[in-house]
Design a protein around this motif. Sequence first.
Motif, PDB file in Angstrom:
ATOM      1  N   GLY A  50       0.792  -1.221   0.000  1.00 24.30           N
ATOM      2  CA  GLY A  50       0.000   0.000   0.000  1.00 24.30           C
ATOM      3  C   GLY A  50       0.822   1.267   0.000  1.00 24.30           C
ATOM      4  O   GLY A  50       0.380   2.307   0.495  1.00 24.30           O
ATOM      5  N   LEU A  51       2.022   1.221  -0.582  1.00 22.86           N
ATOM      6  CA  LEU A  51       2.928   2.362  -0.554  1.00 22.86           C
ATOM      7  C   LEU A  51       3.190   2.954  -1.929  1.00 22.86           C
ATOM      8  O   LEU A  51       4.088   3.781  -2.088  1.00 22.86           O
ATOM      9  CB  LEU A  51       4.262   1.939   0.081  1.00 22.86           C
ATOM     10  CG  LEU A  51       4.208   1.614   1.573  1.00 22.86           C
ATOM     11  CD1 LEU A  51       5.450   0.838   2.006  1.00 22.86           C
ATOM     12  CD2 LEU A  51       4.063   2.883   2.398  1.00 22.86           C
ATOM     13  N   ILE A 188      11.622   9.445  11.122  1.00 22.49           N
ATOM     14  CA  ILE A 188      12.559   8.468  10.547  1.00 22.49           C
ATOM     15  C   ILE A 188      12.116   7.060  10.894  1.00 22.49           C
ATOM     16  O   ILE A 188      11.834   6.756  12.052  1.00 22.49           O
ATOM     17  CB  ILE A 188      13.993   8.691  11.069  1.00 22.49           C
ATOM     18  CG1 ILE A 188      14.519  10.070  10.665  1.00 22.49           C
ATOM     19  CG2 ILE A 188      14.930   7.598  10.561  1.00 22.49           C
ATOM     20  CD1 ILE A 188      15.884  10.405  11.253  1.00 22.49           C
ATOM     21  N   PHE A 189      12.087   6.189   9.875  1.00 24.16           N
ATOM     22  CA  PHE A 189      11.850   4.763  10.092  1.00 24.16           C
ATOM     23  C   PHE A 189      13.150   4.023   9.833  1.00 24.16           C
ATOM     24  O   PHE A 189      13.807   4.212   8.804  1.00 24.16           O
ATOM     25  CB  PHE A 189      10.764   4.240   9.158  1.00 24.16           C
ATOM     26  CG  PHE A 189      10.431   2.786   9.408  1.00 24.16           C
ATOM     27  CD1 PHE A 189       9.624   2.422  10.471  1.00 24.16           C
ATOM     28  CD2 PHE A 189      10.935   1.789   8.577  1.00 24.16           C
ATOM     29  CE1 PHE A 189       9.332   1.084  10.720  1.00 24.16           C
ATOM     30  CE2 PHE A 189      10.644   0.456   8.814  1.00 24.16           C
ATOM     31  CZ  PHE A 189       9.840   0.103   9.888  1.00 24.16           C
ATOM     32  N   ASP A 214       6.193   2.329  16.859  1.00 26.67           N
ATOM     33  CA  ASP A 214       7.154   1.319  16.411  1.00 26.67           C
ATOM     34  C   ASP A 214       7.869   1.877  15.183  1.00 26.67           C
ATOM     35  O   ASP A 214       7.339   1.852  14.073  1.00 26.67           O
ATOM     36  CB  ASP A 214       6.420   0.020  16.070  1.00 26.67           C
ATOM     37  CG  ASP A 214       7.373  -1.097  15.677  1.00 26.67           C
ATOM     38  OD1 ASP A 214       8.584  -0.826  15.498  1.00 26.67           O
ATOM     39  OD2 ASP A 214       6.905  -2.234  15.521  1.00 26.67           O
ATOM     40  N   ASN A 215       9.079   2.384  15.382  1.00 26.28           N
ATOM     41  CA  ASN A 215       9.814   3.068  14.320  1.00 26.28           C
ATOM     42  C   ASN A 215      10.951   2.240  13.749  1.00 26.28           C
ATOM     43  O   ASN A 215      11.913   2.782  13.190  1.00 26.28           O
ATOM     44  CB  ASN A 215      10.367   4.401  14.840  1.00 26.28           C
ATOM     45  CG  ASN A 215      11.308   4.231  16.032  1.00 26.28           C
ATOM     46  OD1 ASN A 215      11.293   3.202  16.712  1.00 26.28           O
ATOM     47  ND2 ASN A 215      12.120   5.247  16.301  1.00 26.28           N
ATOM     48  N   ALA A 216      10.867   0.909  13.875  1.00 31.92           N
ATOM     49  CA  ALA A 216      11.941   0.049  13.376  1.00 31.92           C
ATOM     50  C   ALA A 216      11.415  -1.315  12.972  1.00 31.92           C
ATOM     51  O   ALA A 216      10.403  -1.793  13.487  1.00 31.92           O
ATOM     52  CB  ALA A 216      13.027  -0.113  14.439  1.00 31.92           C
ATOM     53  N   PHE A 240       6.752  -0.353   7.049  1.00 33.55           N
ATOM     54  CA  PHE A 240       6.909   1.086   6.820  1.00 33.55           C
ATOM     55  C   PHE A 240       5.566   1.807   6.802  1.00 33.55           C
ATOM     56  O   PHE A 240       5.412   2.877   7.397  1.00 33.55           O
ATOM     57  CB  PHE A 240       7.668   1.297   5.499  1.00 33.55           C
ATOM     58  CG  PHE A 240       8.018   2.725   5.191  1.00 33.55           C
ATOM     59  CD1 PHE A 240       8.488   3.574   6.183  1.00 33.55           C
ATOM     60  CD2 PHE A 240       7.881   3.220   3.901  1.00 33.55           C
ATOM     61  CE1 PHE A 240       8.829   4.898   5.892  1.00 33.55           C
ATOM     62  CE2 PHE A 240       8.211   4.530   3.596  1.00 33.55           C
ATOM     63  CZ  PHE A 240       8.691   5.361   4.587  1.00 33.55           C
ATOM     64  N   LYS A 241       4.557   1.230   6.153  1.00 33.80           N
ATOM     65  CA  LYS A 241       3.253   1.884   6.104  1.00 33.80           C
ATOM     66  C   LYS A 241       2.616   1.964   7.484  1.00 33.80           C
ATOM     67  O   LYS A 241       2.001   2.977   7.846  1.00 33.80           O
ATOM     68  CB  LYS A 241       2.319   1.169   5.139  1.00 33.80           C
ATOM     69  CG  LYS A 241       0.984   1.900   4.993  1.00 33.80           C
ATOM     70  CD  LYS A 241       0.043   1.230   4.028  1.00 33.80           C
ATOM     71  CE  LYS A 241      -1.236   2.036   3.893  1.00 33.80           C
ATOM     72  NZ  LYS A 241      -2.212   1.380   2.980  1.00 33.80           N
ATOM     73  N   THR A 242       2.740   0.895   8.274  1.00 36.56           N
ATOM     74  CA  THR A 242       2.186   0.910   9.629  1.00 36.56           C
ATOM     75  C   THR A 242       2.783   2.056  10.437  1.00 36.56           C
ATOM     76  O   THR A 242       2.089   2.761  11.173  1.00 36.56           O
ATOM     77  CB  THR A 242       2.465  -0.427  10.331  1.00 36.56           C
ATOM     78  OG1 THR A 242       1.909  -1.486   9.557  1.00 36.56           O
ATOM     79  CG2 THR A 242       1.865  -0.446  11.722  1.00 36.56           C
ATOM     80  N   TRP A 243       4.093   2.247  10.291  1.00 39.10           N
ATOM     81  CA  TRP A 243       4.753   3.360  10.980  1.00 39.10           C
ATOM     82  C   TRP A 243       4.248   4.700  10.464  1.00 39.10           C
ATOM     83  O   TRP A 243       3.969   5.609  11.264  1.00 39.10           O
ATOM     84  CB  TRP A 243       6.263   3.263  10.801  1.00 39.10           C
ATOM     85  CG  TRP A 243       6.985   4.494  11.272  1.00 39.10           C
ATOM     86  CD1 TRP A 243       7.293   4.817  12.566  1.00 39.10           C
ATOM     87  CD2 TRP A 243       7.461   5.575  10.463  1.00 39.10           C
ATOM     88  NE1 TRP A 243       7.931   6.034  12.617  1.00 39.10           N
ATOM     89  CE2 TRP A 243       8.050   6.524  11.339  1.00 39.10           C
ATOM     90  CE3 TRP A 243       7.459   5.830   9.091  1.00 39.10           C
ATOM     91  CZ2 TRP A 243       8.630   7.714  10.877  1.00 39.10           C
ATOM     92  CZ3 TRP A 243       8.027   7.013   8.631  1.00 39.10           C
ATOM     93  CH2 TRP A 243       8.606   7.941   9.509  1.00 39.10           C
ATOM     94  N   LEU A 244       4.126   4.842   9.157  1.00 34.03           N
ATOM     95  CA  LEU A 244       3.624   6.097   8.594  1.00 34.03           C
ATOM     96  C   LEU A 244       2.255   6.446   9.169  1.00 34.03           C
ATOM     97  O   LEU A 244       1.992   7.599   9.528  1.00 34.03           O
ATOM     98  CB  LEU A 244       3.529   5.989   7.068  1.00 34.03           C
ATOM     99  CG  LEU A 244       4.845   6.038   6.287  1.00 34.03           C
ATOM    100  CD1 LEU A 244       4.596   5.638   4.834  1.00 34.03           C
ATOM    101  CD2 LEU A 244       5.457   7.437   6.350  1.00 34.03           C
TER     102      LEU A 244
END
Length: 255
Positions: A50-51, A188-189, A214-216, A240-244
């Motif tokens: 989804g990115l 930042i991820f 959760d950034n990692a 990455f999307k979950t973090w965004l």
Amino acid sequence: MLKKILSRIQPTAAAAPAPATITPPAPATGARSSVADLTKKAAVSLTKHGLSGQRAAVYLVLDRSGSMRPYYKDGTVQYLAEQVLGLSRNLDDDGTVPVVFFSTEIDGTTEVSVAAYAGRIQAEHEALGHMGLTFYDRAMEYVIKLHRASRAAASGIPALVVFQSDGNPDNRPLTEDILRTASEEEDIFWAFVGYGPNVSFLTKLDELSGRRVDNASHFHALDPRNVADEELYDGITGQFKTWLEATRGAATPQH
């Protein structure tokens, strides 16, 4: 808060020499793709998660501790830079990936682009000479400052940092503190990529408590020479999307 943490960073003693004997790695079994093909494969992974259309500034951090020597020698690290360049071509609009080499300190920096990537990582690595210990915090602090000063950050574009290592760091508590503080203060991820069997700390960072979001993530490439491009891209982009989404609405820390 991050400034207080970084102010505690002190120079370390001279790095210990690399092991005298390193077993040469086995050759990769799969053919390596061109940057054009890697760009297409990365696009498929981004769409799957989804990115598609997402913008991000992409950075690459590379471990130069002594145990990494075989991965540089056989071209594995060079190929990772090409894979990240393919990913960046889908996310970043400036056509380049800043690269940070670290060991005991920041060993050096360079960048890869479509116009200049072939053999670049190996050449830079050889020019840097001595390979030291494994201090994640030096590289994390450097990338944070680099992104803060970037045109992308000024435009509100987040950073995706592909951070590669083959060993647990020599400064674990400080690394954890920086990651926790970055979850509060930085857009930042951190997509950690672990090579080989000795990267349990990267899993701990992936699951670290006390963060606002959760950034990692951690993608474990036990034998990176034989990891499919698609598998690597899914490992980097999967969270990455979950973090965004979380950074644009999170209010409570993890426990």
